[in-house]
Design a protein around this motif. Structure first.
Motif, mmCIF file in Angstrom:
data_model
loop_
_atom_site.group_PDB
_atom_site.id
_atom_site.type_symbol
_atom_site.label_atom_id
_atom_site.label_comp_id
_atom_site.label_asym_id
_atom_site.label_seq_id
_atom_site.Cartn_x
_atom_site.Cartn_y
_atom_site.Cartn_z
ATOM 1 N N PRO A 180 0.806 -1.229 0.000
ATOM 2 C CA PRO A 180 0.000 0.000 0.000
ATOM 3 C C PRO A 180 0.844 1.287 0.000
ATOM 4 O O PRO A 180 0.430 2.289 -0.569
ATOM 5 N N PHE A 181 2.025 1.232 0.594
ATOM 6 C CA PHE A 181 2.898 2.413 0.566
ATOM 7 C C PHE A 181 3.252 2.827 -0.861
ATOM 8 O O PHE A 181 3.531 3.983 -1.130
ATOM 9 N N LEU A 182 3.272 1.870 -1.749
ATOM 10 C CA LEU A 182 3.724 2.146 -3.114
ATOM 11 C C LEU A 182 2.578 2.522 -4.057
ATOM 12 O O LEU A 182 2.790 2.680 -5.252
ATOM 13 N N LYS A 183 1.380 2.644 -3.510
ATOM 14 C CA LYS A 183 0.226 2.956 -4.360
ATOM 15 C C LYS A 183 0.462 4.151 -5.294
ATOM 16 O O LYS A 183 0.167 4.057 -6.493
ATOM 17 N N PRO A 184 0.961 5.291 -4.805
ATOM 18 C CA PRO A 184 1.138 6.434 -5.707
ATOM 19 C C PRO A 184 2.055 6.107 -6.887
ATOM 20 O O PRO A 184 1.760 6.454 -8.031
ATOM 21 N N VAL A 185 3.154 5.412 -6.603
ATOM 22 C CA VAL A 185 4.117 5.083 -7.643
ATOM 23 C C VAL A 185 3.538 4.063 -8.631
ATOM 24 O O VAL A 185 3.677 4.201 -9.850
ATOM 25 N N ILE A 186 2.860 3.050 -8.097
ATOM 26 C CA ILE A 186 2.248 2.041 -8.964
ATOM 27 C C ILE A 186 1.156 2.699 -9.816
ATOM 28 O O ILE A 186 1.020 2.423 -11.015
ATOM 29 N N GLY A 187 0.402 3.607 -9.203
ATOM 30 C CA GLY A 187 -0.635 4.326 -9.938
ATOM 31 C C GLY A 187 -0.062 5.165 -11.078
ATOM 32 O O GLY A 187 -0.685 5.327 -12.124
ATOM 33 N N GLN A 188 1.143 5.673 -10.864
ATOM 34 C CA GLN A 188 1.805 6.464 -11.912
ATOM 35 C C GLN A 188 2.175 5.580 -13.107
ATOM 36 O O GLN A 188 2.068 5.988 -14.256
ATOM 37 N N VAL A 189 2.624 4.354 -12.810
ATOM 38 C CA VAL A 189 3.044 3.443 -13.884
ATOM 39 C C VAL A 189 1.831 2.814 -14.573
ATOM 40 O O VAL A 189 1.860 2.562 -15.776
ATOM 41 N N LEU A 190 0.778 2.568 -13.787
ATOM 42 C CA LEU A 190 -0.428 1.924 -14.343
ATOM 43 C C LEU A 190 -1.656 2.811 -14.125
ATOM 44 O O LEU A 190 -2.564 2.460 -13.366
ATOM 45 N N PRO A 191 -1.699 3.966 -14.807
ATOM 46 C CA PRO A 191 -2.830 4.852 -14.566
ATOM 47 C C PRO A 191 -4.126 4.198 -15.038
ATOM 48 O O PRO A 191 -4.135 3.474 -16.033
ATOM 49 N N GLY A 192 -5.175 4.425 -14.302
ATOM 50 C CA GLY A 192 -6.472 3.872 -14.707
ATOM 51 C C GLY A 192 -6.731 2.464 -14.219
ATOM 52 O O GLY A 192 -7.841 1.961 -14.333
ATOM 53 N N VAL A 193 -5.709 1.809 -13.662
ATOM 54 C CA VAL A 193 -5.920 0.459 -13.128
ATOM 55 C C VAL A 193 -6.335 0.589 -11.652
ATOM 56 O O VAL A 193 -5.698 1.312 -10.896
ATOM 57 N N ARG A 194 -7.388 -0.108 -11.267
ATOM 58 C CA ARG A 194 -7.794 -0.040 -9.861
ATOM 59 C C ARG A 194 -6.846 -0.882 -8.998
ATOM 60 O O ARG A 194 -6.634 -2.067 -9.276
ATOM 61 N N LEU A 195 -6.295 -0.257 -7.985
ATOM 62 C CA LEU A 195 -5.356 -0.969 -7.114
ATOM 63 C C LEU A 195 -6.111 -1.511 -5.904
ATOM 64 O O LEU A 195 -6.708 -0.750 -5.144
ATOM 65 N N ILE A 196 -6.078 -2.825 -5.739
ATOM 66 C CA ILE A 196 -6.832 -3.438 -4.647
ATOM 67 C C ILE A 196 -5.909 -3.716 -3.476
ATOM 68 O O ILE A 196 -4.992 -4.526 -3.550
ATOM 69 N N ASP A 197 -6.184 -2.975 -2.424
ATOM 70 C CA ASP A 197 -5.334 -2.942 -1.242
ATOM 71 C C ASP A 197 -5.906 -3.957 -0.259
ATOM 72 O O ASP A 197 -7.012 -3.799 0.252
ATOM 73 N N SER A 198 -5.140 -5.031 0.009
ATOM 74 C CA SER A 198 -5.704 -6.082 0.852
ATOM 75 C C SER A 198 -5.882 -5.621 2.299
ATOM 76 O O SER A 198 -6.715 -6.159 3.023
ATOM 77 N N ALA A 199 -5.116 -4.604 2.706
ATOM 78 C CA ALA A 199 -5.291 -4.071 4.060
ATOM 79 C C ALA A 199 -6.697 -3.494 4.217
ATOM 80 O O ALA A 199 -7.435 -3.840 5.145
ATOM 81 N N GLU A 200 -7.072 -2.643 3.281
ATOM 82 C CA GLU A 200 -8.414 -2.040 3.290
ATOM 83 C C GLU A 200 -9.504 -3.099 3.207
ATOM 84 O O GLU A 200 -10.473 -3.085 3.962
ATOM 85 N N ALA A 201 -9.329 -3.998 2.251
ATOM 86 C CA ALA A 201 -10.356 -5.015 2.023
ATOM 87 C C ALA A 201 -10.538 -5.892 3.261
ATOM 88 O O ALA A 201 -11.661 -6.235 3.644
ATOM 89 N N THR A 202 -9.426 -6.221 3.905
ATOM 90 C CA THR A 202 -9.495 -7.071 5.094
ATOM 91 C C THR A 202 -10.175 -6.340 6.255
ATOM 92 O O THR A 202 -11.029 -6.906 6.954
ATOM 93 N N ALA A 203 -9.788 -5.081 6.446
ATOM 94 C CA ALA A 203 -10.379 -4.307 7.550
ATOM 95 C C ALA A 203 -11.895 -4.212 7.377
ATOM 96 O O ALA A 203 -12.661 -4.343 8.342
ATOM 97 N N LYS A 204 -12.309 -4.005 6.131
ATOM 98 C CA LYS A 204 -13.737 -3.896 5.850
ATOM 99 C C LYS A 204 -14.450 -5.196 6.261
ATOM 100 O O LYS A 204 -15.481 -5.187 6.912
ATOM 101 N N LYS A 205 -13.840 -6.320 5.879
ATOM 102 C CA LYS A 205 -14.461 -7.613 6.172
ATOM 103 C C LYS A 205 -14.485 -7.898 7.679
ATOM 104 O O LYS A 205 -15.487 -8.388 8.214
ATOM 105 N N VAL A 206 -13.385 -7.599 8.363
ATOM 106 C CA VAL A 206 -13.317 -7.833 9.805
ATOM 107 C C VAL A 206 -14.421 -7.036 10.509
ATOM 108 O O VAL A 206 -15.158 -7.554 11.352
#
Lengths: 257, 257
Positions: A180-206
């Motif tokens: 998740p720390f690298l989201k901005p950089v990954i977003g720069q390389v892959l603009p328009g791709v939705r980045l699925i952050d397992s931390a967020e997804a897990t917290a939501k489920k818990v």
């Protein structure tokens, strides 16, 4: 003992799971937490799966003896090694980081996966959904742990790993709790791709499951006690670099597990 | 048992020590070797020193039971943790990688040191000589293990770590057995600085001592048997990426140590 004021146990091989802890605390500010970092045995990535499974059971046992009401396996390798067994055999709710991310990703047509060598090689995500493209990114963890996630080095490394991703990728699972720390950089390389952050997804489920089971704490203060098997001060320094203020940290000897 | 035909034992936490093995084989082509990679417990860098010391003793014991005539601790962390004790308490010659590099460096006025966090933080080199500048370079090991030592990423990372080195540095100790792969890139960033390769320095010292003690093998075939505590095939693949053809590899359970 169905005391809802008991803490939630979160564990990882090291500091990566702190992104999951942070997402949990944001979503569940009234809960208390025990965070267990197995820093004497980090990383799990290159170790045989039966060994990682044993570690997961040891740590789950420790957390249960400390009285947790739920366990979050905040580590992709341990999640693939120990789940679903752990969830079936323990009496408290047990969550991994894989399934929640996979569930979110399933809404998309073409999904990619990045993670450690172990996670990408294990085929664990493929048990939950079709993966159109995947890539192991071993440099991402040390980049994050060095605090370089916004450095030009991070961008160059991200380009190196991601330049071959298919152009029509809709979503990319960040299959490692450090990413998740690298989201901005990954977003720069892959603009328009939705980045699925397992931390967020897990917290939501818990949060959803604890609420459904009537396990939410009405009166916690967001206290976190950290347990580490390695050096507490090195852990504190590394966690701080990742933005996590460690107030209480205790050393656990491997013989106590 | 003073049979000079016995093999030389070389050990490291993982594959880094293969640079030392290679230097040894070049200098001592008639020797046979046992190479032990503790790949189930790699890396040693972040672990408490007493734990690393225990690992070193376990592995030394294993190698002695396998009949080695000398032991090379081809790992900076294990060398700082276990030497000089190990050398004093065992009946065969024991060599670390620190001292030989420090001896070579002492000829220079202003010496720098790069290595892992553990090595740089331990102050172990300072027991042998004055270190004018030092820097931990945690990304170098994963860069090498990814086979990226000639990639533009490596150059950018090397610049990141080394740009603050004093202009009048005469020599730089490569205080990690992975780093020899990065010599060309480091040389590009620090032209004119002598790079002291502990693999070379150690091999030179081992050859000198074995000859002086009459322990050279007149009739070995340069056979190498590899022992690993983790997955043998993962080890074979990684070693191959580093240019080492692994013909014989055996898995050792931690309970056998």
């Amino acid at each position: 003992m169905r005391d809802v004021r008991r803490p939630i146990g979160v564990f990882d091989s090291g500091v990566g799971g702190l992104t999951v802890l942070r997402a949990l605390r944001e979503r569940l500010p009234r809960e208390d937490f025990l965070y267990f970092g197995d820093t004497a045995r980090v990383p799990y990535g290159g170790k045989p799966l039966p060994m990682v499974r044993r570690f997961a059971w040891e740590i789950a046992g420790f957390l249960l003896r400390e009285g947790v009401k739920a366990i979050v396996v905040a580590c992709n390798t341990a999640s693939s090694a120990a789940l679903p067994d752990l969830a079936e055999d323990l009496s408290v709710p047990v969550f991994g980081v894989l399934e929640p991310a996979a569930e979110e990703a399933r809404a998309h047509a073409k999904v990619g996966l990045i993670g450690t060598q172990a996670t990408v090689g294990s085929g664990a995500y493929e048990r939950h959904l079709d993966i159109a493209w995947k890539k192991a990114c071993p440099l991402f963890v040390p980049l994050v742990e060095e605090g370089l996630w916004e450095d030009p080095v991070a961008l160059l490394v991200a380009r190196h790993y991601l330049e071959e991703a298919p152009k029509d990728l809709e979503a990319l699972i960040l299959g490692c709790t450090h990413y998740p720390f690298l989201k901005p950089v990954i977003g720069q390389v892959l603009p328009g791709v939705r980045l699925i952050d397992s931390a967020e997804a897990t917290a939501k489920k818990v949060a959803r499951v604890l609420e459904a089971e009537g396990l939410l704490n009405p009166e916690g203060r967001g206290r976190v006690v950290h347990y580490v098997t390695g050096d507490p001060e090195a852990y504190r320094a590394l966690a701080q670099r990742l933005g996590e203020e460690v107030l209480e940290v205790r050393r656990v000897g491997l013989e106590e597990l």
